[in-house]
Design a protein around this motif. Structure first.
Motif, PDB file in Angstrom:
ATOM      1  N   LEU A  87      65.852  43.625  69.860  1.00 53.68           N
ATOM      2  CA  LEU A  87      64.424  43.336  70.609  1.00 53.68           C
ATOM      3  C   LEU A  87      63.489  43.987  69.550  1.00 53.68           C
ATOM      4  CD1 LEU A  87      62.587  42.229  72.411  1.00 53.68           C
ATOM      5  CD2 LEU A  87      63.193  43.874  74.132  1.00 53.68           C
TER       6      LEU A  87
ATOM      7  N   SER B  14      62.349  41.063  81.480  1.00 55.57           N
ATOM      8  CA  SER B  14      62.078  41.900  80.361  1.00 55.57           C
ATOM      9  C   SER B  14      60.954  42.858  80.330  1.00 55.57           C
ATOM     10  CB  SER B  14      61.890  40.789  79.177  1.00 55.57           C
ATOM     11  OG  SER B  14      60.858  39.982  79.406  1.00 55.57           O
TER      12      SER B  14
ATOM     13  N   ALA C 205      60.073  39.626  73.539  1.00 49.68           N
ATOM     14  CA  ALA C 205      60.798  39.961  74.663  1.00 49.68           C
ATOM     15  C   ALA C 205      60.960  38.697  75.748  1.00 49.68           C
ATOM     16  CB  ALA C 205      60.373  41.359  75.327  1.00 49.68           C
TER      17      ALA C 205
END
Length: 495
Positions: free
Chosen positions: A168, A398, A472
């Protein structure tokens, strides 16, 4: 930046040869205070004196403390350990340590870290320590190279969370890099080269179409926006094939206006430099593909990026012009500064050929969305309840938040035109919704969602720069689709 995770006791970590150490301190600290490590007594005294308290981000800096090998130690309160408090604590700790120029940083939790905690720590630290350097004559790149997380107990879910966080952060920083670059360092051709560089390996394919190929496809709306620029347009088609060819892909469509003057409907000069960020949707697609290459989930993903500048030269499209989209609908262009929806509508029609499972377009589309939601949540528009629920879940898990907005058919009334099938703008009211209603006309043959990231994709002012959102959210959604979600993406994010 590289992340590691280790099963360690606090007493062991305090003997590590680290450049700096962050010790996360929970509110439930009775057992820790009773321990005999070198800082417990000092911390107890600090709390008794009111110099350290259990509120998120409260910190105590210790230099060359006896019994601690690293010279720089920050004890920081995570309060009740919620993800929000953990993020606040990590930001506070980095504020103390950022001048240290540590290359190897330890982050220890003397309690059982959840996978969500690992994810938040990594993302927060990466964001706080990020440094843009590409166009500086004397770049000062990030000194921090390695972060070592540790806790008394580590399970497979925490290790998976570190792998996810690694991918990420890599994806977010690709998105930041390309969004932050000035327009002359991020032309449509340069974006295409970046896509080719990312889309390498057995699971990837990348095709780049130029003006002739786009004209042959009949993308009249996209071509109209590009007419005023000497930079040739590029239509970038990225493919990640991680599953069987029979599996319908998720298609991500990223708005790639590499600079937006507004065209003939020119924007005011103040803050026009920030229109280099008008390709943050495209940058987020690049970031997602960067992360997919590291995680290799079992699903198929297509990335579509219509990339061009919006410039006002003598051949530029004019207010009142009528153009024909790839899908055959005619569009009256009342405002040339509403160009993003014009490049997206042709890309949405192109997406039909993939028989997609779902299509999500990502765009810095309207100032109206900034007024509605500010910089906290991206605007989510869809008539598909299942898709909306999944995207909202992915955003909440997230921390890359979105908010569902209405799409009532009454909002489309302002898009009616006497001279074409549809106008590209309505009135001032509900501008983010009417823009989404325009796009919806071209996305009727598959489940579709639109993310308006105009308020969340970058920050203005002294902290000017791209945020990397919504990488994300999108990555989380895709991993859920692949049924490979890590525990850090699960319902554990509820505090």
């Amino acid at each position: 930046m590289n992340f590691e995770i280790q099963k360690r006791a606090l007493s062991s970590v305090l003997r590590d040869d680290l450049d700096a150490l962050v010790l996360l301190w929970p509110a439930q600290d009775a057992d820790l205070i009773a321990s005999k490590d070198p800082i417990a007594a000092l911390l107890k005294q600090a709390m008794q004196q009111g110099d350290f308290e259990h509120k998120p981000g409260a910190s105590l800096y210790l230099y060359a403390h006896p019994g601690v090998k690293t010279r720089h130690l920050v004890v920081v309160s995570v309060a009740d350990g919620s993800t929000a408090d953990v993020g606040t604590a990590m930001k506070a700790a980095w504020t103390v340590l950022k001048s240290v120029k540590a290359k190897r940083l330890g982050v220890h939790a003397p309690f059982n870290m959840s996978a969500q905690t690992v994810h938040v720590l990594a993302s927060t630290l990466a964001d706080a320590s990020y440094s843009y350097t590409s166009t500086l004559s004397q770049p000062k790149p990030r000194a921090l190279k390695t972060v070592v997380f540790s806790a008394p107990v580590i399970h497979a879910e925490q290790r998976a969370a570190v792998a996810h966080a690694q991918a990420l952060v890599s994806g977010v920083e690709v998105a930041k890099e390309w969004a932050n670059r000035p327009a002359n360092h991020a032309t449509p051709s340069m974006l295409a080269d970046a896509a080719k560089s990312i889309a390498k390996g057995a699971c990837f394919k990348c095709e780049v179409l130029g003006p002739k190929e786009v004209a042959k496809l009949g993308m009249g709306a996209f071509l109209a926006v590009a007419r005023g620029s000497v930079e040739p347009l590029r239509f970038i088609v990225m493919r990640y094939n991680g599953a069987a060819a029979s599996q319908a892909p998720v298609v991500l469509v990223g708005k790639g206006i590499t600079f937006d003057t507004g065209g003939i409907s020119m924007k005011p000069a103040a803050e026009m430099d920030e229109m280099k960020f008008d390709m943050c949707g495209a940058a987020s697609v690049l970031g997602v593909f960067q992360a997919l290459g590291q995680l290799k989930p079992a699903l198929n993903v297509v990335g579509l990026i219509p990339a061009t500048e919006n410039m006002p030269d003598g051949s530029a499209v004019k207010p009142g012009d009528v153009v024909t989209s790839m899908g055959g609908q005619t569009i009256e262009i009342l405002n040339t500064d509403a160009e993003g929806r014009l490049v997206l509508c042709d890309a949405l029609t192109y997406a039909e050929r993939f028989k997609p499972h779902a299509v999500i377009d990502i765009a810095t589309l309207t100032g109206a969305c900034v007024i509605a939601l500010g910089g906290v949540r991206s605007g989510l528009f869809t008539s598909d309840n299942a898709l909306a629920e999944m995207l909202q879940l992915a955003g909440e898990a997230s921390g890359d938040l979105c908010w569902r907005m209405p799409l009532d058919e009454d909002y489309a009334q302002g898009l009616k035109s006497r001279f074409a099938d549809v106008a590209n703008v309505a009135g001032r009211q509900a501008g983010a919704i009417t823009a989404a209603k325009f796009l919806q006309r071209f996305a009727s043959r598959y489940p579709w969602a639109h993310l308006d990231i105009a308020g969340t994709a970058w920050r203005s002012g002294a902290a000017k720069g791209a945020t990397g959102r919504p990488v994300a959210l999108l990555l989380n959604y895709l991993l859920i689709q692949a049924e490979q979600k890590t525990p850090s993406l699960s319902s554990s994010h509820r505090k």
